[in-house]
Design a protein around this motif. Structure first.
Motif, PDB file in Angstrom:
ATOM      1  N   PHE A   1     -47.951  -8.288  64.131  1.00  0.00           N
ATOM      2  CA  PHE A   1     -46.549  -7.976  64.451  1.00  0.00           C
ATOM      3  C   PHE A   1     -45.954  -9.069  65.333  1.00  0.00           C
ATOM      4  CE2 PHE A   1     -46.755  -3.620  62.880  1.00  0.00           C
ATOM      5  CZ  PHE A   1     -45.454  -3.396  62.530  1.00  0.00           C
TER       6      PHE A   1
ATOM      7  N   LEU B   1     -44.963  -9.534  58.279  1.00  0.00           N
ATOM      8  CA  LEU B   1     -44.514  -8.230  58.763  1.00  0.00           C
ATOM      9  C   LEU B   1     -44.867  -7.132  57.765  1.00  0.00           C
ATOM     10  CD1 LEU B   1     -42.938  -6.820  61.020  1.00  0.00           C
ATOM     11  CD2 LEU B   1     -40.882  -7.150  59.692  1.00  0.00           C
TER      12      LEU B   1
ATOM     13  N   ILE C   1     -47.426  -3.948  58.439  1.00  0.00           N
ATOM     14  CA  ILE C   1     -47.079  -2.534  58.308  1.00  0.00           C
ATOM     15  C   ILE C   1     -48.039  -1.831  57.361  1.00  0.00           C
ATOM     16  CG2 ILE C   1     -45.295  -0.959  57.514  1.00  0.00           C
ATOM     17  CD1 ILE C   1     -43.316  -3.080  58.507  1.00  0.00           C
ATOM     18  N   ASN C   2     -48.441  -2.523  56.291  1.00  0.00           N
ATOM     19  CA  ASN C   2     -49.418  -1.900  55.388  1.00  0.00           C
ATOM     20  C   ASN C   2     -50.711  -1.583  56.124  1.00  0.00           C
ATOM     21  OD1 ASN C   2     -47.643  -2.065  53.305  1.00  0.00           O
ATOM     22  ND2 ASN C   2     -48.428  -4.003  52.536  1.00  0.00           N
TER      23      ASN C   2
ATOM     24  N   LEU D   1     -50.953  -1.043  59.253  1.00  0.00           N
ATOM     25  CA  LEU D   1     -50.646   0.029  60.205  1.00  0.00           C
ATOM     26  C   LEU D   1     -50.766   1.388  59.533  1.00  0.00           C
ATOM     27  CD1 LEU D   1     -49.345   0.904  62.991  1.00  0.00           C
ATOM     28  CD2 LEU D   1     -47.194   0.832  61.786  1.00  0.00           C
ATOM     29  N   ILE D   2     -50.187   1.511  58.322  1.00  0.00           N
ATOM     30  CA  ILE D   2     -50.276   2.790  57.605  1.00  0.00           C
ATOM     31  C   ILE D   2     -51.748   3.105  57.311  1.00  0.00           C
ATOM     32  CG2 ILE D   2     -49.605   4.037  55.526  1.00  0.00           C
ATOM     33  CD1 ILE D   2     -47.198   2.250  55.321  1.00  0.00           C
TER      34      ILE D   2
ATOM     35  N   ALA E   1     -53.464   4.069  60.630  1.00  0.00           N
ATOM     36  CA  ALA E   1     -52.979   5.346  61.159  1.00  0.00           C
ATOM     37  C   ALA E   1     -53.426   6.501  60.280  1.00  0.00           C
ATOM     38  CB  ALA E   1     -51.457   5.321  61.258  1.00  0.00           C
ATOM     39  N   GLY E   2     -53.588   6.241  58.981  1.00  0.00           N
ATOM     40  CA  GLY E   2     -53.986   7.312  58.077  1.00  0.00           C
ATOM     41  C   GLY E   2     -55.434   7.725  58.232  1.00  0.00           C
TER      42      GLY E   2
ATOM     43  N   ASP F   1     -58.749  10.539  53.296  1.00  0.00           N
ATOM     44  CA  ASP F   1     -57.439  10.914  52.738  1.00  0.00           C
ATOM     45  C   ASP F   1     -56.958   9.795  51.810  1.00  0.00           C
ATOM     46  OD1 ASP F   1     -54.920  11.680  52.202  1.00  0.00           O
ATOM     47  OD2 ASP F   1     -54.225  11.759  54.274  1.00  0.00           O
TER      48      ASP F   1
ATOM     49  N   LEU G   1     -54.071   9.475  50.300  1.00  0.00           N
ATOM     50  CA  LEU G   1     -52.626   9.260  50.206  1.00  0.00           C
ATOM     51  C   LEU G   1     -52.150   7.954  50.849  1.00  0.00           C
ATOM     52  CD1 LEU G   1     -50.425  10.754  48.791  1.00  0.00           C
ATOM     53  CD2 LEU G   1     -49.775  11.772  50.952  1.00  0.00           C
ATOM     54  N   PRO G   2     -52.669   7.563  52.053  1.00  0.00           N
ATOM     55  CA  PRO G   2     -52.188   6.291  52.624  1.00  0.00           C
ATOM     56  C   PRO G   2     -52.351   5.124  51.670  1.00  0.00           C
ATOM     57  CG  PRO G   2     -53.413   7.474  54.282  1.00  0.00           C
ATOM     58  CD  PRO G   2     -53.549   8.241  53.013  1.00  0.00           C
TER      59      PRO G   2
ATOM     60  N   LEU H   1     -49.507   5.183  49.375  1.00  0.00           N
ATOM     61  CA  LEU H   1     -48.283   4.726  50.056  1.00  0.00           C
ATOM     62  C   LEU H   1     -48.292   3.211  50.168  1.00  0.00           C
ATOM     63  CD1 LEU H   1     -47.894   7.229  53.031  1.00  0.00           C
ATOM     64  CD2 LEU H   1     -47.103   7.438  50.711  1.00  0.00           C
TER      65      LEU H   1
ATOM     66  N   THR I   1     -47.451   1.465  46.918  1.00  0.00           N
ATOM     67  CA  THR I   1     -46.002   1.479  46.681  1.00  0.00           C
ATOM     68  C   THR I   1     -45.315   0.457  47.569  1.00  0.00           C
ATOM     69  OG1 THR I   1     -46.342   3.841  46.442  1.00  0.00           O
ATOM     70  CG2 THR I   1     -44.091   3.064  46.382  1.00  0.00           C
ATOM     71  N   ALA I   2     -45.717   0.433  48.853  1.00  0.00           N
ATOM     72  CA  ALA I   2     -45.066  -0.488  49.785  1.00  0.00           C
ATOM     73  C   ALA I   2     -45.326  -1.935  49.389  1.00  0.00           C
ATOM     74  CB  ALA I   2     -45.553  -0.218  51.203  1.00  0.00           C
TER      75      ALA I   2
ATOM     76  N   ILE J   1     -43.001  -2.770  46.438  1.00  0.00           N
ATOM     77  CA  ILE J   1     -41.618  -2.931  46.906  1.00  0.00           C
ATOM     78  C   ILE J   1     -41.485  -4.236  47.683  1.00  0.00           C
ATOM     79  CG2 ILE J   1     -39.876  -2.007  48.455  1.00  0.00           C
ATOM     80  CD1 ILE J   1     -40.858   0.780  47.699  1.00  0.00           C
TER      81      ILE J   1
END
Lengths: 115, 494
Positions: free
Chosen positions: A13, A35, A39-40, A42-43, A46-47, A69, A71-72, A75, A78-79, A82
């Motif tokens: 960061f 950046l 963030i990827n 970080l997700i 954190a997940g 899990d 799901l992260p 996510l 997808t991130a 994008i």
């Protein structure tokens, strides 16, 4: 392990913010790429990523508390997609700016006059 | 039939169909209009459905909430969908005579409809990660729309717009990741339930702050409002009209949608924050407009000052204040788009936005003068137009909450708004043509005039039917302040 990755994310960061604030457009672009990766991560961190078993449930005897899990990861995928699209657009836009102005210095942006 | 997802599906279909037709401008234009009419029809069917039967939901792939993505059409969402559909229709009518679909502009219609798909998705989704995806969809499409034409100034304006929005998306996504890591749910209703069961003030403060910054950038609230007046006035008048009406409002919509849900226990801190933001947003916006002489930049500054009123309603956060805010949304989106459209007509006639080099329009066209005057007076808040009721309800909410300073600022900003509207009126319409400027010879194009007439009529009608509209907004406002109806509709009774 969490602590290690947290430090890495913090460094990423910091590096990203430093790069985005540079005057050169190319370095600015690298800042945005770093950046989005920060963030990827970080997700991902954190997940919670290190609990034990893979999230494939073959039988009901498995302890649900030790599977990871999934799901992260979804996510992040997808991130990433994008981010890829946005960064490609940015490269096109920045190169258009460069071909018009022959400079990549943000300070050379003309502020249109208050007329 | 479940219509919840249909406005978005039709917009995506419209985007790809018009993209295939990019070599046939006439066909593309008509296809775009037909798709917009279809969007408007399904949106109004959806509104009547929600009005009669209450909140509608759809679970994709039949994954029960909170595991799949859920689309929720509650009263607030359908109000926004309805206005968006009206703007879509007006913008598609505007292209007839307002925009030639050639060169870069053959890509206007596809990306316009894809942007609308993002806007509809953001209004209807009940899933916070899907909200992020919709934001990115509408942002990427808006990036392309803002630089259509590829002129030197547009690229520069676009550069600022793109950079600041990338930062905003990054902050939103990090807040989202932290929220998911702690709560383990993405469905808004499920997040609300889990936070009510186990409050977590530290998490709320952290993600809440990240979200406030991210959405404030998108909504151009006070410390982050500088990008808007330096990019919105450089693109095509039609594009800036649509942006002015909708994009900043999506940011505020997200604030209104997410905050009551995650801030179950910690409203006081954010209330003070938003009161300060609201006051400063109003003041900076209106003073920026007072010194400017570029018609579309004046209006861009006024987007900011009007967003201050909306932020004031959000800050007070009583059922009455939120109802007033929703009413302000209805008024503001239509009025602002209409102002940009009528100023766009001036731009078409004179070929520029510098109001000092305009004049004599009142003599030349009574229709354009009337259309501009209606929207300008409505923006300033003159009865009986929609803006009067919008401002009145917001200021009444401030009065009931005893926010005397902000009440005073709100009234003063209204007066200064009138001042800069009169400035445009004096320069462009009232005074004679300045020396050395020849009178514009072109005629008013039919499409833009028709779109502007429709919007001006809506402004008058909103003023006349303020009562019934306010009643519907009241249902929406109460459900925003107390999200239990929303949660019940999404998760069922359990």
């Amino acid at each position: 392990m969490e602590l290690f990755w947290s430090l890495i994310i913090g460094l990423l960061f910091a590096g990203a913010v430093y790069s985005i604030l540079r005057r050169s457009l190319a370095k600015n672009l690298f800042g945005f790429i770093i950046l989005s990766n920060a963030i990827n991560l970080l997700i991902f961190t954190a997940g919670g990523y290190n609990r034990g078993a893979a999230p494939f449930i073959k039988d009901s005897s498995i302890d649900f508390n030790i599977i990871t899990d999934p799901l992260p990861q979804a996510l992040i995928l997808t991130a990433i997609v994008i981010g890829f699209g946005v960064i490609s657009f940015c490269i096109a836009l920045y190169s258009l700016f460069y071909s018009q102005n022959r400079t990549d210095d943000i300070d050379k942006l003309i502020n249109e006059e208050v007329a | 039939m479940n219509l919840v997802v249909s406005p978005m599906v039709i917009s995506v279909a419209a985007g790809f169909t018009t993209l295939l037709l990019y070599k046939l401008p006439a066909v593309q234009k008509i296809a775009s209009l037909l798709f917009s009419i279809a969007t408007a029809v399904v949106s109004y069917l959806l509104i009547s459905e929600v009005y009669l039967n209450g909140t509608q939901i759809i679970n994709f792939s039949s994954w029960p909430a909170p595991f799949g993505i859920t689309y929720v059409a509650d009263p607030f969402a359908v109000i926004m969908v309805g206005i968006t559909a009206l703007i879509t229709l007006g913008a598609s009518i505007y292209t007839f005579g307002g925009m030639e679909f050639k060169d870069d502009y053959c890509f206007y219609a596809p990306f316009f409809h894809l942007m609308m798909a993002g806007v509809f998705g953001a209004f209807l989704t009940g899933d916070i990660f899907h909200l992020y995806v919709c934001f990115e969809l509408l942002l990427l499409a808006s990036f392309i729309l803002i630089i259509l034409g590829r002129e030197k100034q547009q690229i520069e304006g676009g550069l600022k717009y793109v950079m600041i929005n990338l930062v905003s998306s990054a902050l939103f996504l990090s807040g989202l990741g932290l929220l998911y890591g702690k709560i383990g749910a993405l469905n808004l209703a499920e997040i609300a339930v889990r936070l009510q069961a186990a409050p977590d003030p530290g998490l709320v403060l952290m993600t809440g702050t990240l979200f406030v910054i991210a959405f404030s950038i998108k909504a151009a609230l006070f410390p982050f409002n500088f990008w808007l007046p330096s990019s919105y006035h450089l693109c095509h008048p039609l594009v800036s009209g649509v942006f002015a009406g909708l994009l900043t409002k999506v940011g505020i919509y997200a604030i209104l949608r997410i905050f009551p849900i995650i801030l179950v226990h910690d409203l006081a801190y954010f209330k003070t924050l938003f009161l300060v933001i609201a006051g400063l947003t109003m003041i900076t916006g209106v003073f920026g407009a007072a010194v400017d002489y570029n018609s579309r930049r004046i209006l861009s500054f006024h987007i900011i000052s009007q967003l201050g009123y909306i932020a004031l309603g959000v800050a007070i956060f009583t059922p009455f204040a939120i109802t007033a805010t929703i009413f302000y949304f209805i008024h503001h989106i239509i009025t602002k788009t209409n102002l940009f459209f009528s100023v766009g007509l001036l731009n078409q006639l004179f070929g520029h936005d510098k109001i000092k080099k305009m004049g004599g329009m009142y003599k030349q066209s009574w229709l354009l003068s009337l259309l501009f005057m209606i929207s300008a007076l409505s923006l300033a808040g003159i009865p009986p137009l929609s803006g009067f009721f919008g401002k009145f309800f917001i200021l009444k909410a401030a009065y009931l909450d005893e926010q005397w300073l902000l009440l005073f600022i709100g009234i003063g900003v209204g007066a200064l708004t009138l001042f800069s509207m009169i400035k445009i009126w004096n320069e462009a319409f009232w005074k004679d043509l300045p020396e050395g400027v020849s009178a514009p010879t072109g005629k008013l194009a039919p499409g833009p005039v028709l779109a502007t007439v429709i919007f001006a009529a809506s402004i008058v009608l909103i003023g006349v039917y303020a009562g019934p509209l306010f009643d519907f907004a009241k249902i929406a406002g109460e459900q925003i302040v107390d999200p239990s109806t929303y949660i019940q509709a999404v998760l069922g009774s359990r």
